[in-house]
Structures are given as structure tokens and as C-alpha cells.
Design a protein around this motif. Structure first.
Motif, PDB file in Angstrom:
ATOM      1  N   GLU A  55     -12.879 -53.124 -23.763  1.00 42.99           N
ATOM      2  CA  GLU A  55     -12.396 -51.824 -23.979  1.00 42.99           C
ATOM      3  C   GLU A  55     -12.572 -51.311 -25.490  1.00 42.99           C
ATOM      4  OE1 GLU A  55     -10.404 -49.341 -22.697  1.00 42.99           O
ATOM      5  OE2 GLU A  55     -10.695 -48.414 -24.547  1.00 42.99           O
ATOM      6  N   ARG A  63      -6.578 -42.915 -20.684  1.00 46.87           N
ATOM      7  CA  ARG A  63      -6.006 -41.581 -20.839  1.00 46.87           C
ATOM      8  C   ARG A  63      -4.453 -41.440 -20.868  1.00 46.87           C
ATOM      9  NH1 ARG A  63      -9.207 -38.712 -16.262  1.00 46.87           N
ATOM     10  NH2 ARG A  63     -10.152 -40.793 -16.175  1.00 46.87           N
ATOM     11  N   HIS A  81       3.350 -38.702 -18.534  1.00 44.51           N
ATOM     12  CA  HIS A  81       2.696 -38.983 -17.218  1.00 44.51           C
ATOM     13  C   HIS A  81       3.718 -39.012 -16.462  1.00 44.51           C
ATOM     14  CE1 HIS A  81      -1.167 -39.209 -19.375  1.00 44.51           C
ATOM     15  NE2 HIS A  81      -1.567 -39.736 -18.105  1.00 44.51           N
ATOM     16  N   VAL A  82       3.822 -38.506 -15.116  1.00 44.21           N
ATOM     17  CA  VAL A  82       4.881 -38.983 -14.424  1.00 44.21           C
ATOM     18  C   VAL A  82       4.195 -39.529 -13.049  1.00 44.21           C
ATOM     19  CG1 VAL A  82       6.444 -37.125 -14.907  1.00 44.21           C
ATOM     20  CG2 VAL A  82       4.852 -36.730 -13.136  1.00 44.21           C
ATOM     21  N   ASP A 449     -10.524 -42.803 -11.869  1.00 44.09           N
ATOM     22  CA  ASP A 449      -9.854 -41.688 -10.888  1.00 44.09           C
ATOM     23  C   ASP A 449     -10.972 -40.610 -10.544  1.00 44.09           C
ATOM     24  OD1 ASP A 449     -10.438 -40.538 -13.298  1.00 44.09           O
ATOM     25  OD2 ASP A 449      -8.547 -39.304 -13.580  1.00 44.09           O
ATOM     26  N   MET A 459      -3.006 -41.415 -12.095  1.00 45.67           N
ATOM     27  CA  MET A 459      -2.747 -42.810 -12.288  1.00 45.67           C
ATOM     28  C   MET A 459      -3.008 -43.578 -10.901  1.00 45.67           C
ATOM     29  SD  MET A 459       0.218 -42.987 -15.002  1.00 45.67           S
ATOM     30  CE  MET A 459       1.294 -42.282 -14.223  1.00 45.67           C
TER      31      MET A 459
HETATM   32  C1  LIG Z   1      -2.958 -35.299 -20.732  1.00 48.34           C
HETATM   33  C2  LIG Z   1      -3.056 -35.930 -19.434  1.00 48.34           C
HETATM   34  C3  LIG Z   1      -1.866 -35.877 -18.612  1.00 48.34           C
HETATM   35  C4  LIG Z   1      -1.973 -36.399 -17.425  1.00 48.34           C
HETATM   36  N1  LIG Z   1      -0.741 -36.407 -16.625  1.00 48.34           N
HETATM   37  C5  LIG Z   1      -0.718 -37.191 -15.552  1.00 48.34           C
HETATM   38  C6  LIG Z   1       0.436 -37.513 -14.856  1.00 48.34           C
HETATM   39  O1  LIG Z   1       1.212 -37.057 -14.824  1.00 48.34           O
HETATM   40  N2  LIG Z   1       0.449 -38.362 -13.604  1.00 48.34           N
HETATM   41  C7  LIG Z   1      -0.587 -38.819 -13.316  1.00 48.34           C
HETATM   42  O2  LIG Z   1      -0.733 -39.541 -12.278  1.00 48.34           O
HETATM   43  N3  LIG Z   1      -1.968 -38.756 -13.916  1.00 48.34           N
HETATM   44  C8  LIG Z   1      -1.856 -38.094 -15.175  1.00 48.34           C
HETATM   45  N4  LIG Z   1      -3.297 -37.955 -15.649  1.00 48.34           N
HETATM   46  C9  LIG Z   1      -4.423 -38.446 -15.323  1.00 48.34           C
HETATM   47  C10 LIG Z   1      -4.269 -39.906 -15.637  1.00 48.34           C
HETATM   48  O3  LIG Z   1      -4.027 -40.453 -16.881  1.00 48.34           O
HETATM   49  C11 LIG Z   1      -5.743 -40.379 -15.335  1.00 48.34           C
HETATM   50  O4  LIG Z   1      -6.043 -40.142 -13.745  1.00 48.34           O
HETATM   51  C12 LIG Z   1      -5.817 -41.979 -15.255  1.00 48.34           C
HETATM   52  O5  LIG Z   1      -5.084 -42.550 -16.565  1.00 48.34           O
HETATM   53  C13 LIG Z   1      -7.528 -42.466 -15.325  1.00 48.34           C
HETATM   54  O6  LIG Z   1      -7.486 -43.924 -15.614  1.00 48.34           O
HETATM   55  P1  LIG Z   1      -9.001 -44.487 -15.673  1.00 48.34           P
HETATM   56  O7  LIG Z   1      -8.976 -45.684 -15.570  1.00 48.34           O
HETATM   57  O8  LIG Z   1      -9.504 -43.925 -14.271  1.00 48.34           O
HETATM   58  O9  LIG Z   1      -9.651 -43.605 -16.780  1.00 48.34           O
HETATM   59  P2  LIG Z   1      -9.438 -43.788 -18.312  1.00 48.34           P
HETATM   60  O10 LIG Z   1      -7.857 -43.749 -18.611  1.00 48.34           O
HETATM   61  O11 LIG Z   1     -10.344 -42.778 -18.752  1.00 48.34           O
HETATM   62  O12 LIG Z   1     -10.075 -45.063 -18.752  1.00 48.34           O
HETATM   63  C14 LIG Z   1     -11.407 -45.336 -19.181  1.00 48.34           C
HETATM   64  C15 LIG Z   1     -11.125 -46.395 -20.219  1.00 48.34           C
HETATM   65  O13 LIG Z   1     -12.627 -46.655 -20.604  1.00 48.34           O
HETATM   66  C16 LIG Z   1     -12.839 -47.167 -22.031  1.00 48.34           C
HETATM   67  N5  LIG Z   1     -14.124 -46.871 -22.348  1.00 48.34           N
HETATM   68  C17 LIG Z   1     -14.941 -45.465 -22.232  1.00 48.34           C
HETATM   69  N6  LIG Z   1     -16.154 -45.966 -22.808  1.00 48.34           N
HETATM   70  C18 LIG Z   1     -16.226 -47.235 -23.048  1.00 48.34           C
HETATM   71  C19 LIG Z   1     -17.323 -48.049 -23.486  1.00 48.34           C
HETATM   72  N7  LIG Z   1     -18.543 -47.808 -23.714  1.00 48.34           N
HETATM   73  N8  LIG Z   1     -17.039 -49.425 -23.371  1.00 48.34           N
HETATM   74  C20 LIG Z   1     -15.890 -50.088 -23.403  1.00 48.34           C
HETATM   75  N9  LIG Z   1     -14.675 -49.133 -22.874  1.00 48.34           N
HETATM   76  C21 LIG Z   1     -14.942 -47.556 -22.674  1.00 48.34           C
HETATM   77  C22 LIG Z   1     -11.949 -45.888 -22.541  1.00 48.34           C
HETATM   78  O14 LIG Z   1     -11.343 -45.862 -23.761  1.00 48.34           O
HETATM   79  C23 LIG Z   1     -10.856 -46.106 -21.474  1.00 48.34           C
HETATM   80  O15 LIG Z   1      -9.738 -46.942 -22.178  1.00 48.34           O
HETATM   81  C24 LIG Z   1      -3.080 -37.205 -16.859  1.00 48.34           C
HETATM   82  C25 LIG Z   1      -4.374 -37.180 -17.862  1.00 48.34           C
HETATM   83  C26 LIG Z   1      -3.974 -36.634 -19.110  1.00 48.34           C
HETATM   84  C27 LIG Z   1      -5.452 -36.816 -19.916  1.00 48.34           C
END
Ligand SMILES: Cc1cc2nc3c(=O)[nH]c(=O)nc-3n(C[C@H](O)[C@H](O)[C@H](O)COP(=O)(O)OP(=O)(O)OC[C@H]3O[C@@H](n4cnc5c(N)ncnc54)[C@H](O)[C@@H]3O)c2cc1C
Length: 489
Positions: A55, A63, A81-82, A449, A459
Motif C-alpha cells: 500500500e 478512498r 461513507h454509508v 470498484d 464499497m
Molecule cells: C468522497 C467519497 C465518498 C464516498 N461515499 C461512499 C459511500 O457513502 N458508500 C459507498 O459504498 N462508497 C462510497 N464511496 C466510494 C468508495 O470509497 C469506493 O468505491 C471504494 O472505497 C473503492 O475501493 P477500491 O479498493 O476499489 O479503491 P481505492 O479505495 O482507491 O484503493 C486503491 C488503493 O491503492 C493504493 N495505491 C494506488 N497506487 C498504488 C501504488 N502504486 N502502489 C501501492 N498502492 C497504491 C491507494 O493508496 C489505495 O489505498 C465514496 C468515495 C469517495 C471518494
């Protein structure tokens, strides 16, 4: 070959599990400690894989995370986040790591209009899709004629085909007699917060999914679940302990610089600090634009699988955190109809239910007498080019209109956070550009996602993608096991 593992702990299952552990003991590198990478780790580690998770930041959750706010001295979320009752895989993930008790299910939703009138939505003891009918019929913000037209459109939406085209939802609404007022006061209120997009920018497919899964299929589908603790705690100690117990190696502050591909196979990664790590298999669980930058350019260009991802567009979310010197909101939350923001969350009330404001983190910010409220503005393009002070002014002005107590209350502190690339946009036909988890590089899976999950950017979508990537790895080794949880029944 069909093997049943990880379900109810029968003795056969346990034996098979151990045999598999011995057989596999294979190292999987997971890049990215967001929910997608974490879900993949929780699926694979108990099945005998040795996981190393890399990470880039010093915290997990991606996010969905928190940070220490200097002014309030409080751990605050980048944005509230909900979850919802229909998020069955996310619920499974929470149960797995033992944090399901940190969520407060909201049995009712409170809709407020600019004239401060409130309608309460709660499920009656009627079977779906009638469970919300009584609340809907009482809603003060739609006329009886508008309600009839909306019910008819919902009935048509249930029956709408999902195969083939994914036409603009706005066209569908217009064809089904939905006026701009109905769109603004009903369809838009739900869609903007669920899809982080305005109704004119989403396709029928995900708009339909939101209404079906959340409101029409199951009486619990619409139940919003609000974390009682900051996200940093939701994905905190319990998660770390679980990962430790399952020997998942977590390397924080380890950003991957290059994913090495040789002869169309993944061979390893190079980190920004120059370390080379190798493994037989990798799950890249990073945001889509990052993934393209990590892969060799020729690999990206050779496969439409990767280049298609460039078509995905982002949508922003702004959250406005406000600390008042006294309570201004008596409800646990408000869904705002015809407002700037879509949701107002009473964080003090949520944290009190977890005991946080009694000697916990909240107290440091004077929450005992005051109140911490968060306003979430989804699809926040209206704020582009505005400074934080102007966003704060507009949001505070609206709160003072909606909540008379805020007119005399002092605002002790305010923090505006905008995530420009909060989620990908569920534009019409977006699924054309979302790749499945098994990439053309056989031992490289992608998760996130934004990958093909049948869900919008949530999420739940992220956890699904992690489970699907894990499932693909198991399938490559001949183990056919479905990791995705069933919908509510
Ligand atoms: C403001 C906001 C409000 C939201 N509200 C909601 C909600 O109410 N309900 C809901 O269900 N969803 C919500 N979401 C959406 C939800 O947060 C995302 O869909 C979900 O968290 C995405 O997870 P992920 O693992 O796909 O991506 P990410 O959470 O983007 O995870 C990717 C990870 O990869 C890491 N990374 C990137 N590049 C590298 C690299 N080169 N080397 C190592 N690590 C790296 C990043 O640091 C990060 O930790 C919201 C999002 C935001 C931004």
C-alpha cells in the motif's frame, strides 16, 4: 473439480482446507490496500495463500479512510461513507473482520425540503415492493398526481429489459412522463447520492439497479447503515488483527512503480524505493488510471482490455465538516430535497451510539455540548473553481435555512474536502469499458470498484471485485468456488 471450502465448518471442509493450504502455499502480491485489495486478502489468506499487500500510503482503506484533523484534533473521514441493506458482500466482509457491530442501521430515512418539512420513510410490514408504499404516499414533497406517475414509472422500470443497450436514463424518464420537478424531487435525490452522478449523465442499467436493489426487491434493501466510528477505526484495529492472525504481510508506504511483465506473464513488481518483489500471481487493486501507469506501455497498448479503461470518467464529491458550539440537528441524518447537498449526517449522534463522545475521540472537539455535522455534496461539479470559503458560505447558509438552531449557533470549525476522482461515472454504456478481473496477462488479476462487478462505484462494488479476483485465482488452480454472496432473499 468442485471443492467446498470456507462455509460451515464441517470436518471434511477443514481437512480439504488443510490439504489445499499444503498444496498451494503460494505467494500472491496484492497492490493496493483499499477495500478491493483487502477483500481479496481476506478471501485468499484463509484458503492457504501467502499474501503480501503493498500500500502506497501509511494507512489502509483507500478512498474510504480517515485522517487526523489538526484543528478539531479529531480523526475525521475524508467523507462520510454509508452502506445499505442490499450490500451483501460488504456486510460479509464486515462480519469476516469482526466490525459489523460498528454500523448503525437506520430504520427510517428523513427527507427534508427547503421549507423545513420532514417526511419519514420506514418499511411497513408489507412484502416488497409494497413495504415503502405507505411512507411514499405520505411524502409531503410530491403531489398525489406526481406520486401516481412515479409509481407507474417504477413499475415500468422493474419490467425494463437490461440486455443490450444502456440508454441515457434521462431519455427513459422523459419517455415515461417524468417531469423535471419529479426528476429533481424524487429520481435525482436518490440517484445523485447512490451513483454520484446527475440523472442526465447516467445510463438506465445502474439507475434501474439502484431503485430495484435498494427500494423494490427486499424490505431491508433500503436500510442505510452509518458507521458509528470514523472509517480509520472501522478499517483499523480489528482489520489489522485479522490480517495478522492470517499471516497477511502488510507493507505500508510501499508504492509500486512498475509491474513487470515478461512474455505476457506477470513476473514481479518494482517499488518506488527500488525493491524488486516476485510472486506467481498478482492482484492489482489500484485506481484505473494508476494501473495504466504501472504497466509497461506496450502491454497496455497491445490489449483493448487495458486501453478501454481510458474511457472511464470521474465524478467529484465534496464533504463539508462543521463543528457547532451547540446541537443544531436533532435527527440522525437528513436527506435534502432540492438542496445543495444531498445528505446531512449527525456525526455526534452516530459517535455517541458507539460511546465515542464520552471520553473518546469526540470529546476532544467539545462534542459533549456541541455538535459535529457533515454535509455531503455528490456530483459536486457546481463547486468547480470555487474556493473553500465560498463553498463553506453556501453550505452554512443552507444549513441555517434548514435548521433554525444553526442561526444562533456559533460555527467553531469547518473543513471542506473535495475528492475530484471520487468515483467513476455510471455513464450510459459504461460497462463496455470495465474489465473483468482476469486480465489477458494470465497471472495478473485486476480489482477495484471500477472493474466489472455489476455494481456502481461503491464499497460493495470494491469488495465484490476483490472476491471476484480471488475467485479467478482459485479457478485458475482448478478450485471452483463462488465467493460472491447472494443478494438479500
Ligand atoms: C468522497 C467519497 C465518498 C464516498 N461515499 C461512499 C459511500 O457513502 N458508500 C459507498 O459504498 N462508497 C462510497 N464511496 C466510494 C468508495 O470509497 C469506493 O468505491 C471504494 O472505497 C473503492 O475501493 P477500491 O479498493 O476499489 O479503491 P481505492 O479505495 O482507491 O484503493 C486503491 C488503493 O491503492 C493504493 N495505491 C494506488 N497506487 C498504488 C501504488 N502504486 N502502489 C501501492 N498502492 C497504491 C491507494 O493508496 C489505495 O489505498 C465514496 C468515495 C469517495 C471518494
Amino acid at each position: 473439480m468442485a471443492v467446498r471450502l470456507g462455509g460451515t465448518a464441517g470436518s471434511v471442509g477443514v481437512v480439504v482446507k488443510h490439504v489445499r493450504s499444503l498444496l498451494l502455499a503460494e505467494r500472491v502480491l496484492i497492490i493496493g490496500g483499499g477495500l478491493a485489495g483487502l477483500a481479496a486478502a481476506t478471501a485468499l489468506a484463509p484458503r492457504g495463500f501467502r499474501i503480501t499487500l503493498l500500500e502506497a500510503r501509511n494507512r489502509l482503506g483507500g478512498r474510504a479512510s480517515s485522517f487526523q484533523d489538526a484543528a478539531s484534533q479529531q480523526l475525521i473521514d475524508n467523507c462520510q461513507h454509508v452502506s445499505m441493506g442490499c450490500c451483501t458482500n460488504l456486510a460479509h466482509f464486515f462480519r469476516t473482520i469482526g466490525v459489523d457491530g460498528f454500523l448503525a442501521a437506520q430504520p427510517a430515512l428523513y427527507f427534508m425540503t427547503p421549507d423545513r418539512r420532514v417526511s419519514r420513510f420506514a418499511a411497513a410490514d408489507w412484502p416488497a415492493p409494497m413495504h415503502l408504499a405507505a411512507s411514499f404516499m405520505r411524502a409531503h414533497f410530491l403531489s398525489p398526481w406526481e406520486k401516481l406517475r412515479i409509481c407507474w414509472a417504477l413499475w415500468r422500470l422493474r419490467r425494463a429489459g437490461t440486455q443490450g443497450d444502456d440508454p441515457p436514463f434521462a431519455d427513459w424518464l422523459a419517455r415515461h412522463g417524468q417531469s423535471p420537478r419529479m426528476v429533481a424531487r424524487f429520481w435525482g435525490v436518490v440517484l445523485v447520492s447512490a451513483l454520484n452522478e446527475t440523472p442526465d449523465r447516467v445510463g438506465l442499467r445502474y439507475a434501474r439497479k439502484v431503485f430495484l436493489d435498494a427500494f423494490l426487491r427486499h424490505p431491508r434493501g433500503f436500510e442505510v447503515e452509518i458507521p458509528k466510528v470514523p472509517l480509520g477505526q472501522l478499517y483499523g484495529q480489528e482489520l489489522h488483527q485479522w490480517l495478522e492472525r492470517h499471516q497477511v504481510e502488510i507493507r505500508r508506504q510501499t508504492a509500486v512503480k512498475h509491474i513487470r511483465i515478461e512474455k505476457e506473464r506477470f513476473v514481479g513488481v518494482e517499488t518506488r524505493s527500488g525493491d524488486q518483489l516476485e510472486s506467481g500471481c498478482c492482484i492489482a487493486a489500484v485506481p484505473h488510471d494508476r494501473l495504466l501507469g504501472l504497466l509497461p506501455a506496450e502491454t497496455v497498448e497491445r490489449h483493448a482490455y487495458f486501453t478501454n479503461v481510458r474511457h472511464l470518467e470521474h465524478s467529484p464529491i465534496t464533504s463539508v465538516h462543521l463543528w457547532w458550539d451547540r446541537p443544531v440537528l436533532r435527527l440522525p441524518h437528513v436527506v435534502v430535497v432540492d438542496g445543495i447537498g444531498q445528505w446531512i449526517f449527525n456525526r455526534t449522534m452516530a459517535e455517541q451510539s458507539a460511546g465515542l463522545t464520552k471520553g473518546g475521540a469526540g470529546e476532544t472537539n467539545g462534542a459533549e455540548s456541541g455538535q459535529y455535522v457533515q454535509v455531503v455534496v455528490s456530483a459536486a461539479r457546481q463547486f468547480r473553481g470555487l474556493g473553500q470559503a465560498e463553498i463553506e458560505r453556501r453550505v452554512v447558509e443552507e444549513l441555517r435555512r434548514l435548521m433554525p438552531a444553526a442561526r444562533t449557533a456559533q460555527l467553531r470549525n469547518c473543513r471542506v474536502i473535495t475528492e475530484n476522482a471520487a468515483t467513476f461515472s455510471a455513464l450510459p454504456g459504461v460497462d463496455r469499458w470495465r474489465p473483468v478481473q482476469l486480465s489477458p496477462i494470465e497471472n495478473l488479476m485486476v480489482a477495484g470498484d471500477w472493474t466489472a462487478t455489476d455494481w456502481p462505484a461503491t464499497m460493495e462494488g470494491a469488495v465484490r471485485s476483490g472476491y471476484l479476483a480471488a475467485q479467478a485465482i482459485l479457478a485458475l488452480r482448478g478450485f471452483r468456488e463462488r465467493l460472491i454472496r447472494p443478494d438479500l432473499v
